[in-house]
Design a protein around this motif. Structure first.
Motif, PDB file in Angstrom:
ATOM      1  N   ILE A   1       0.842  -1.202   0.000  1.00 21.71           N
ATOM      2  CA  ILE A   1       0.000   0.000   0.000  1.00 21.71           C
ATOM      3  C   ILE A   1       0.874   1.248   0.000  1.00 21.71           C
ATOM      4  O   ILE A   1       0.634   2.213  -0.740  1.00 21.71           O
ATOM      5  N   GLY A   2       1.917   1.201   0.816  1.00 21.66           N
ATOM      6  CA  GLY A   2       2.852   2.340   0.858  1.00 21.66           C
ATOM      7  C   GLY A   2       3.499   2.574  -0.493  1.00 21.66           C
ATOM      8  O   GLY A   2       3.644   3.719  -0.932  1.00 21.66           O
ATOM      9  N   ALA A   3       3.845   1.475  -1.172  1.00 23.95           N
ATOM     10  CA  ALA A   3       4.457   1.615  -2.500  1.00 23.95           C
ATOM     11  C   ALA A   3       3.490   2.283  -3.456  1.00 23.95           C
ATOM     12  O   ALA A   3       3.865   3.178  -4.226  1.00 23.95           O
ATOM     13  N   GLY A   4       2.242   1.873  -3.387  1.00 25.15           N
ATOM     14  CA  GLY A   4       1.228   2.494  -4.244  1.00 25.15           C
ATOM     15  C   GLY A   4       1.082   3.966  -3.939  1.00 25.15           C
ATOM     16  O   GLY A   4       0.992   4.797  -4.853  1.00 25.15           O
ATOM     17  N   LEU A   5       1.094   4.322  -2.678  1.00 24.63           N
ATOM     18  CA  LEU A   5       0.995   5.734  -2.300  1.00 24.63           C
ATOM     19  C   LEU A   5       2.203   6.517  -2.796  1.00 24.63           C
ATOM     20  O   LEU A   5       2.070   7.642  -3.299  1.00 24.63           O
ATOM     21  N   ALA A   6       3.378   5.889  -2.681  1.00 25.75           N
ATOM     22  CA  ALA A   6       4.587   6.582  -3.134  1.00 25.75           C
ATOM     23  C   ALA A   6       4.544   6.815  -4.633  1.00 25.75           C
ATOM     24  O   ALA A   6       5.081   7.810  -5.136  1.00 25.75           O
TER      25      ALA A   6
ATOM     26  N   ALA B   1       8.955   3.671  -3.704  1.00 24.06           N
ATOM     27  CA  ALA B   1       8.042   2.583  -4.035  1.00 24.06           C
ATOM     28  C   ALA B   1       8.795   1.272  -4.209  1.00 24.06           C
ATOM     29  O   ALA B   1       8.409   0.228  -3.675  1.00 24.06           O
ATOM     30  N   LEU B   2       9.906   1.345  -4.964  1.00 17.48           N
ATOM     31  CA  LEU B   2      10.697   0.138  -5.200  1.00 17.48           C
ATOM     32  C   LEU B   2      11.242  -0.422  -3.898  1.00 17.48           C
ATOM     33  O   LEU B   2      11.214  -1.638  -3.657  1.00 17.48           O
ATOM     34  N   LEU B   3      11.731   0.482  -3.042  1.00 13.65           N
ATOM     35  CA  LEU B   3      12.291   0.033  -1.769  1.00 13.65           C
ATOM     36  C   LEU B   3      11.220  -0.668  -0.941  1.00 13.65           C
ATOM     37  O   LEU B   3      11.455  -1.713  -0.347  1.00 13.65           O
ATOM     38  N   LEU B   4      10.022  -0.086  -0.936  1.00 12.09           N
ATOM     39  CA  LEU B   4       8.937  -0.689  -0.171  1.00 12.09           C
ATOM     40  C   LEU B   4       8.558  -2.049  -0.749  1.00 12.09           C
ATOM     41  O   LEU B   4       8.264  -2.995  -0.028  1.00 12.09           O
ATOM     42  N   MET B   5       8.569  -2.127  -2.067  1.00 12.09           N
ATOM     43  CA  MET B   5       8.171  -3.367  -2.727  1.00 12.09           C
ATOM     44  C   MET B   5       9.196  -4.473  -2.517  1.00 12.09           C
ATOM     45  O   MET B   5       8.863  -5.620  -2.254  1.00 12.09           O
ATOM     46  N   PHE B   6      10.461  -4.128  -2.683  1.00 14.62           N
ATOM     47  CA  PHE B   6      11.464  -5.180  -2.805  1.00 14.62           C
ATOM     48  C   PHE B   6      12.462  -5.233  -1.660  1.00 14.62           C
ATOM     49  O   PHE B   6      13.139  -6.233  -1.496  1.00 14.62           O
TER      50      PHE B   6
END
Lengths: 252, 74, 184
Positions: B8-13, B67-72
């Motif tokens: 969700i955070g990645a989407g927000l970012a 976003a990438l950091l949050l995702m991966f």
């Protein structure tokens, strides 16, 4: 580490947009040491070869009326030379070979990365951080060597109201130290984002229903990436010139 | 649960990319407006245009990076 | 993640399926390799450029500028020469024209002079002839007048004699003279 489980549980539609950035050893399967020859090495070497082909073989004729390659090489030379001269002034000409090195390396690395199955060194944050922080450290050292302590006057706005000067100075110092971060992440981020988006579209192409749209999307993004590859090389170079100008003439 | 929150955070970012797009559009649009008013001065300002575009875009790239950091990476 | 990979084994950045764990960009195990080869690349490109390519291109460019400047200079010289030649031609043309005009004027003058002389001669001749003619006419008229008087005197004397008078020569002369007038 959430993705580890997620990507494998998705079944048919699998996204590994970042797998393309994994360095692989070309000889042997062992762990990658600092000296191992990997696909990073290969594509860096190809970039060097391309620079050599264009700038040395292309100009080997030394013709007064240039051949095609020679005129391309001369065009790039003139373009960067004029940029350095315009932004940094006459004093900047000394540093022209370094800036030319940066520009040609980034340009060729970016464009070679657009070849399918190739590896993109400029998408690696370690690589661009070396470039960005290299420029930052060089410019800072140069600023202090050329201007001494008066280089610090760059942060002290003399034409600002006296009350605001310390605040502006703090902001200026922060923005000065953010420079290498944004400088390097801009390049890596642009290249990485473009390649990852292409990979995501490619993942969607596995679904028959959306594959035409996905392939059109890949084509469009690829076109955009061709543009971005050139523009990012240009932007990295011109920002280097701008930072260099600050070191050469800190008082504007 | 933490993973879902990260997504969700990645989407927000990723909204930040849209904000950067507004910035890039403003820079390019204003450049074009100025260039059409005074085409003679346009060529001398292309470098400034690209620097402005780069600064505007860099912030979008930061959002993308978050976003990438949050995702991966989280 | 960064702390994890520091202690982990070499394969910590790749999972069993061969795909990346996290971002490959952030895997510290792979960074020294990239940095090392990047530095090698940059040094290689720098030496290629600064030792060979850039001086060569600079020399080619300056040579070209020199050639262009020389060519432009030569062209300028040729242009000047052409202008000179044109000037000379114009001058020759003007001279020729002036000469022709002078010749025309001179010829006209000569002709005019000849004409004047001839005209004067002709005028003089005409005047002389006129004078001669007038003289002749006057002579003739005088002769005629004196003849008329003589004829009148003789006729008058004959008439007087035929009428039975005696011809008084003096009277007749006076009468004739009075009748004819002071013509002779």
């Amino acid at each position: 580490m959430a993705t580890e489980t997620d990507t494998h549980s998705e079944g048919g539609l699998v996204f590994h947009p970042l797998d393309q950035f994994i360095p692989k050893s070309l000889f042997g399967d062992g762990p990658i040491a600092w000296y191992s020859i990997t696909n990073v090495t290969l594509w860096l070497a190809i970039a060097v070869a391309c620079v050599f082909l264009l700038m040395v073989m292309g100009t080997s004729g030394r013709k007064i009326i240039p051949s095609r390659l020679q005129s391309v090489a001369e065009l790039i030379y003139g373009f960067i030379y004029k940029m350095v001269e315009d932004v940094c002034g006459k004093e900047g000409i000394k540093y022209f070979p370094y800036i030319m090195t940066l520009f040609l390396f980034i340009l060729f690395a970016n464009y070679l990365a657009l070849i399918p199955m190739s590896y993109s060194p400029t998408s690696m944050i370690a690589v661009t951080a070396i470039l960005g922080f290299g420029v930052f450290i060089a410019v800072t050292v140069l600023g202090f060597v050329l201007n001494g302590a008066s280089f610090l006057g760059m942060f002290w706005m003399k034409d600002a109201p006296a009350v605001l000067r310390p605040i502006i100075a703090v902001i200026e110092v922060i923005s000065y130290f953010v420079r290498p971060v944004s400088h390097s992440i801009r390049l890596a981020g642009n290249v990485m984002a473009g390649h990852a988006v292409i990979k995501v579209f490619a993942g969607f192409a596995a679904l028959t229903l959306v594959s035409p749209v996905a392939i059109l999307g890949i084509t469009a993004i690829y076109g955009l990436e061709v543009l971005v590859a050139g523009i990012q090389a240009y932007v990295f170079t011109i920002l280097t010139c701008v930072y260099l100008k600050d070191a050469l003439h800190p008082h504007h | 649960m933490e993973g879902e929150l990260a997504h969700i955070g990645a989407g927000l970012a990723a909204i930040g990319s849209g904000a950067a797009a507004i910035g890039v559009g403003t820079v390019a649009g204003n450049y074009l407006a100025g260039a059409l008013r005074n085409p003679a001065a346009a060529a001398s300002q292309t470098a400034t245009l690209f620097i402005g575009l780069a600064f505007a875009e860099a912030l979008g790239i930061f959002a993308f990076l978050v976003a990438l950091l949050l995702m991966f990476a989280v | 993640m960064a702390t994890e990979t520091h202690e982990a084994t070499a394969g910590a950045c790749v999972d069993a399926g061969g795909s990346a764990i996290g971002m490959p960009q952030l895997c510290a195990d792979w960074m020294p390799n990239q940095v090392f080869w990047l530095l090698v690349t940059l040094v290689a490109i720098y030496f290629i450029l600064s030792r060979v390519a850039l001086p060569r291109i600079a020399s080619v460019l300056s040579e070209r500028t020199g050639t262009i400047t020389n060519d432009l200079g030569a062209a300028e010289e040729l242009k000047e020469r052409a202008a000179e030649a044109e000037g000379a031609y114009d001058k020759a043309l003007a001279d020729a024209r002036a000469e022709a005009q002078a010749i025309v004027a001179k010829t006209k003058e000569d002709i005019q002079a000849d004409l004047d002389v001839e005209l004067q001669k002709a005028d003089a001749e005409i005047a002389a002839r006129t004078a001669q003619s007038e003289k002749a006419i006057a002579e003739i008229r005088d002769n005629a007048m004196s003849s008329v008087a003589d004829v009148a005197k003789e006729t008058a004397a004959d008439l007087v004699v035929a009428l039975g008078g005696k011809a008084d020569k003096k009277a007749i002369n006076a009468a004739v003279k009075a009748r004819i007038g002071g013509a002779s």
